[in-house]
Enzyme design. Structure first.
Site, PDB file in Angstrom:
ATOM      1  N   GLY A  35       6.563  -5.017  -6.492  1.00  0.00           N
ATOM      2  CA  GLY A  35       5.500  -4.087  -6.831  1.00  0.00           C
ATOM      3  C   GLY A  35       5.340  -2.961  -5.828  1.00  0.00           C
ATOM      4  O   GLY A  35       6.307  -2.492  -5.221  1.00  0.00           O
ATOM      5  N   SER A  36       4.113  -2.549  -5.614  1.00  0.00           N
ATOM      6  CA  SER A  36       3.838  -1.343  -4.822  1.00  0.00           C
ATOM      7  C   SER A  36       4.137  -1.489  -3.336  1.00  0.00           C
ATOM      8  O   SER A  36       4.080  -0.496  -2.610  1.00  0.00           O
ATOM      9  CB  SER A  36       2.378  -0.919  -5.015  1.00  0.00           C
ATOM     10  OG  SER A  36       2.160  -0.487  -6.340  1.00  0.00           O
ATOM     11  N   THR A  37       4.432  -2.700  -2.864  1.00  0.00           N
ATOM     12  CA  THR A  37       4.880  -2.807  -1.470  1.00  0.00           C
ATOM     13  C   THR A  37       6.156  -1.990  -1.268  1.00  0.00           C
ATOM     14  O   THR A  37       6.419  -1.508  -0.163  1.00  0.00           O
ATOM     15  CB  THR A  37       5.134  -4.267  -1.069  1.00  0.00           C
ATOM     16  OG1 THR A  37       6.121  -4.834  -1.941  1.00  0.00           O
ATOM     17  CG2 THR A  37       3.860  -5.095  -1.144  1.00  0.00           C
TER      18      THR A  37
END
Length: 581
Positions: free
Chosen positions: A303-305
Site C-alpha cells: 500500500g501507501s508505504t
C-alpha cells in the site's frame, strides 16, 4: 587249533603258492595301474575340497568388505547411541539469555523377540501412557524386528512409572531434547527441531546448514557442549514485539499481524514477531497457520508505504525537490482505470503535502516523470524486487508484473502491483533514513565495521536527508500522528491496501502497515508493523493503518526505546526536562 584257524592257514598257504607259480607280468601291471588311479582320485578329491573351502572363505571375506564400506541402514528411525546424545549448541540472545538449549531425556523401546505376551505389555503401558496408540504398539510388539521405538522423549515420572511395571523386553535409551525457555516469544526466529534433534525451521535450521548436520551425518558430533550461537535479537525487545503483535489479533479482530525492529546502521534485527505463532516446544500444536512467518515468508502489497520509495526515487533522480509541486486536482484515467485520491484536496500539492495527504495522483505523476525503466531499476536497487538475503531460511520471493507498462508503474508507485515481504520493506525503509545505505538484514550480531563492508550506497545522502524530513513531517502532521511517542520523535508512513481476492481487489479486506523510524533527528531504528484484515465490528475504525498499524508502533517504541538506550528529548531543542510533581 580251532576249525576256523585251520581254514585260514590253508587259505593263506594256497594264496602264496598260487602267487609264486601262476602270477604273470600282465597281472602285475594291472595291479600297479589300479593303485595309481586310486591315488589320482584321492588327490583330486583333496584338491576339490581345498578349492571349496577357499571359495567359501573368499565369499565370506568379500561380504565383510562389502559390509565395511556400505552405508548404515536406518531402521525404524533408530540413530546410533552417540548421535542420540549428540549436542546442539545453545542459542542465546545478544545479552546471553538462553533461547534454546538441550536437556537430557530417555525414550522407550521394545525388543519384540523377547516379548512373551504382547497384550499384557500393551495393557500395562496404557496405565502410564494414557494416550498410547494401542493398535500400533501391538503391531510393533508382534513384529519380527529386534528393535522398535514405542515412545520418544519420556518425562522422568513416566520412566519411573514404567520401570515399576517390571515389563520384560522393553528398555530405555538416553537422548537429548530441545527446550525453548521462552516458548512462543521468538518462535519464528529461533525455529524448532524434529524428534531426532535436527533443525527444521528458523535459526535451528540455519545452524545445521552451517555444518552441524554434515558432522552429525558422519558421526563426528559428540556429547561435548558446543559454543553457543549468539543472535542479534534482544530478548526484552523481542518479548515486547511479540506481546504487541499477539494482542493486536484480538484487538483488531485480524487474521494476522507482525512487526520488526531493525538497527538502521548495522542491519541487526532486534526483535521480530508474526502472529498467529506456535510454541517450538510443541510445534505440531500450532498447525500450519502458526508455522507461517508472515514477516519474511509472506508477500503482500504494502500500500501507501511504497509512496516513501516513490518520493525517494523522484528526489534521487533529480526530477523534483522538496519545493516542487504537482497538480492533483483531477483523477488520472489510464488503461480503463481511474486513479484518484481517497482524501483528495482538489488542488496543486507540494511534495511534503503529497506525502502527508497520501496522494495517489501526485505519487503517480512522480513515477511518470521518472519513467518505467527508471522506476523498475530503483526498486531493484533497493532490493524490493529480488529475494532478500539473510540467515533465516524462510524468505519469500517478491512478485512483480512480467512486463512493466505505464499502468503498472503508476499503480506500483502507490503500493499496488508489487508484493514484497514486510521485512524487506523495512530493510529498504532503513536505507531511506540511514544516509542511503542498503544493508542486508541479519539475525546475528554485527558491528559497524562489519556493516560497512556489506553496505551498498543506493541513495544520495541528500535524498536520505530529505526523506527524514518527510517522515518527520508526516509523523507530526499526517497519518503518523497515532504513532508519536512523546520525547522520541517518531516519523513514518502508513499504508492501507485493498487485498486481492479471486483476482480482484476486495474493498472490505485490507492489509494495513506502518513504516516508521526514530528518533528522526538522528534515526537509529526502523519499526514496521502490519495488521492483516482488521475488522471494524466494534466501531474502532481499525480498517485503516492509522488506527491499527500505527498504534502498534507507538506501543512498541514507548516500551522498547528505553531498553534500546534511546533517551527522550523534550522541547524545541531537546534540552527540556519532563518534570512530574
Amino acid at each position: 587249533m580251532s576249525f576256523l584257524s585251520r581254514v585260514m592257514v590253508v587259505k593263506r598257504r594256497a594264496h602264496f603258492s598260487s602267487d609264486r607259480k601262476g602270477r604273470s607280468p600282465v597281472n602285475g601291471a594291472a595291479f600297479e595301474g589300479t593303485r595309481k588311479r586310486k591315488s589320482s582320485q584321492a588327490r583330486n578329491r583333496v584338491g576339490l575340497l581345498i578349492a571349496g573351502f577357499a571359495a567359501f572363505y573368499v565369499l565370506i571375506g568379500g561380504r565383510l568388505v562389502q559390509y565395511g564400506v556400505a552405508q548404515p541402514e536406518i531402521t525404524s528411525s533408530i540413530l546410533p547411541a552417540d548421535r542420540l546424545m549428540a549436542s546442539r549448541p545453545d542459542i542465546v540472545d545478544r545479552n546471553g539469555a538462553i533461547l534454546a538449549t538441550d536437556i537430557r531425556t530417555v525414550s522407550l523401546f521394545a525388543e519384540p523377540h523377547k516379548i512373551v505376551d504382547a497384550d499384557e505389555v500393551v495393557e500395562k503401558l496404557s496405565t502410564v501412557l494414557t494416550d498410547l496408540d494401542v493398535k500400533s504398539t501391538y503391531s510393533k510388539l508382534k513384529s519380527n524386528s529386534r528393535f522398535q521405538w514405542l515412545r520418544r522423549q519420556l518425562t522422568p515420572k513416566q520412566q519411573s512409572q514404567i520401570l515399576a511395571l517390571g515389563v520384560p523386553g522393553i528398555g530405555f535409551r538416553p537422548e537429548k531434547r530441545r527446550f525453548y525457555p521462552g516458548g512462543r516469544t521468538a518462535a519464528h526466529i529461533v525455529g524448532y527441531v524434529n524428534i531426532d534433534n535436527r533443525g527444521v525451521a528458523g535459526m535451528e535450521r540455519y545452524v545445521d546448514s552451517q555444518g552441524l548436520a554434515d558432522l552429525a551425518a558422519v558421526g563426528m558430533t559428540s556429547n561435548q557442549p558446543l559454543e553457543p550461537v549468539k543472535l542479534s535479537i534482544d530478548l526484552r525487545v523481542q518479548a515486547i514485539v511479540q506481546d504487541v503483535v499477539s494482542a493486536s489479533i484480538g484487538k483488531y479482530q485480524a487474521i494476522g499481524a507482525g512487526a520488526v525492529v531493525i538497527d538502521v546502521h548495522t542491519g541487526e534485527i532486534l526483535g521480530m514477531a508474526s502472529a498467529p505463532d506456535f510454541d517450538p516446544n510443541d510445534p505440531a500444536a500450532g498447525g500450519e497457520e502458526g508455522w507461517f512467518n508472515r514477516m519474511s515468508n509472506g508477500t503482500f502489497e504494502m500500500g501507501s508505504t511504497f509512496k516513501s520509495f516513490t518520493l525517494a526515487m523522484g528526489l534521487d533522480d533529480g526530477k523534483m525537490n522538496l519545493n516542487s509541486t504537482f497538480d492533483a486536482r483531477f483523477p488520472i484515467r489510464i488503461g480503463g482505470f481511474t486513479i484518484k485520491d481517497f482524501h483528495g484536496k482538489g488542488r496543486v500539492l507540494s511534495v511534503p503535502e503529497i506525502f502527508q495527504y497520501s496522494s495517489n495522483i501526485g505519487t503517480a505523476k512522480i513515477a511518470d516523470a521518472v519513467g518505467i525503466e527508471g522506476h523498475k531499476e530503483f526498486l531493484t536497487r533497493l532490493g524490493l524486487l529480488s529475494r532478500m538475503k539473510t540467515e533465516l531460511p524462510e524468505v519469500a520471493m517478491p512478485s512483480q508484473p512480467r512486463q512493466w507498462k505505464k499502468i503498472n508503474s503508476i499503480t506500483i508507485s502507490f503500493g499496488h502491483g508489487v508484493a514484497t515481504t514486510p521485512l524487506q520493506t523495512a530493510v529498504a525503509g532503513a536505507a531511506l533514513v540511514n544516509g542511503g545505505k542498503l544493508i542486508e538484514p541479519t539475525f546475528l550480531p554485527r558491528n559497524q565495521e562489519q556493516a560497512d563492508v556489506v553496505a551498498t550506497q543506493v541513495l544520495k545522502p541528500s535524498t536520505s536527508r530529505d526523506m527524514r524530513y518527510l517522515f518527520e513531517w508526516n509523523g507530526a502532521n499526517g497519518s503518523g500522528r497515532n504513532a508519536r511517542v512523546p520525547g522520541f520523535d517518531v516519523g513514518g508512513k502508513t499504508g492501507t491496501a485493498d487485498k486481492v481476492v479471486n483476482g480482484r481487489y476486495a474493498h472490505d479486506k485490507n492489509f494495513n502497515a506502518f513504516l516508521s523510524a526514530f528518533p528522526m533527528d538522528n534515526p537509529r531504528y526502523v519499526v514496521l508493523s502490519f495488521s492483516d484484515e482488521p475488522k471494524t465490528d466494534k466501531g474502532n475504525g481499525a480498517a485503516i493503518a492509522a488506527t491499527s498499524a500505527a498504534p502498534m508502533v507507538k506501543e512498541i517504541i514507548s516500551r522498547a526505546a528505553p531498553i534500546l538506550g534511546v533517551k527522550p528529548k523534550f522541547g524545541n531543542d531537546g534540552s527540556a526536562l519532563l518534570v512530574s510533581y
